[in-house]
Design a protein around this motif. Sequence first.
Motif, PDB file in Angstrom:
ATOM      1  N   LEU A  32       0.827  -1.208   0.000  1.00 47.96           N
ATOM      2  CA  LEU A  32       0.000   0.000   0.000  1.00 47.96           C
ATOM      3  C   LEU A  32       0.866   1.265   0.000  1.00 47.96           C
ATOM      4  N   ILE A  33       1.859   1.324   0.860  1.00 47.92           N
ATOM      5  CA  ILE A  33       2.742   2.488   0.920  1.00 47.92           C
ATOM      6  C   ILE A  33       3.523   2.617  -0.386  1.00 47.92           C
ATOM      7  N   HIS A  34       3.975   1.501  -0.935  1.00 48.35           N
ATOM      8  CA  HIS A  34       4.701   1.531  -2.217  1.00 48.35           C
ATOM      9  C   HIS A  34       3.818   2.145  -3.303  1.00 48.35           C
ATOM     10  N   LYS A  39       2.678   5.224  -7.308  1.00 47.42           N
ATOM     11  CA  LYS A  39       1.444   5.285  -8.112  1.00 47.42           C
ATOM     12  C   LYS A  39       1.086   3.983  -8.820  1.00 47.42           C
ATOM     13  N   THR A  40       2.033   3.268  -9.387  1.00 49.68           N
ATOM     14  CA  THR A  40       1.766   1.968 -10.014  1.00 49.68           C
ATOM     15  C   THR A  40       2.884   1.007  -9.630  1.00 49.68           C
ATOM     16  N   THR A  41       2.573  -0.283  -9.751  1.00 48.32           N
ATOM     17  CA  THR A  41       3.591  -1.296  -9.514  1.00 48.32           C
ATOM     18  C   THR A  41       3.171  -2.590 -10.189  1.00 48.32           C
ATOM     19  N   TYR A  87      -0.713  -2.710 -10.980  1.00 45.22           N
ATOM     20  CA  TYR A  87      -1.595  -2.359  -9.882  1.00 45.22           C
ATOM     21  C   TYR A  87      -1.471  -0.870  -9.584  1.00 45.22           C
ATOM     22  N   PHE A  88      -2.597  -0.238  -9.275  1.00 45.49           N
ATOM     23  CA  PHE A  88      -2.575   1.153  -8.860  1.00 45.49           C
ATOM     24  C   PHE A  88      -3.747   1.403  -7.915  1.00 45.49           C
TER      25      PHE A  88
END
Length: 127
Positions: A32-34, A39-41, A87-88
């Motif tokens: 969540l913090i990442h 913004k995206t991962t 994911y964002f």
Amino acid sequence: MDSTMAKKDFSTESAVNALVSTGMKKNTAKVLIHLAIHKTTTSDEVERVFGLGQPGVSASIHDLDDRGWIRIKQVKGTGKGRPKHTYFLSKPFSSIIEEIEAWERARAAAILSNVSDLKSMAEESPQ
């Protein structure tokens, strides 16, 4: 390491610890913090950044998805194999924090109500 980096690391760790104190799983808090920062991962990025295995990343993504906090976009991969996803966050991070605050306030109110009930029982019971 410069002082800016040290401060960022400390802030990220503090944010993760604060989320964990609300009952959130540590890996979920990290993801969540990442996402709040970057913004995206992708699963691969989370695995690499945090040294997590694929099952841990998947569990964290499912947890965030169940809460309605992320969106998942399928990315066309090269070749065969499992589909890749990006994911964002589905809403602003500040809105997510407001949800957590509301849950924590409700939880605190329930605890205080229980303590009040216990006090009443203690006052009514014979010494």
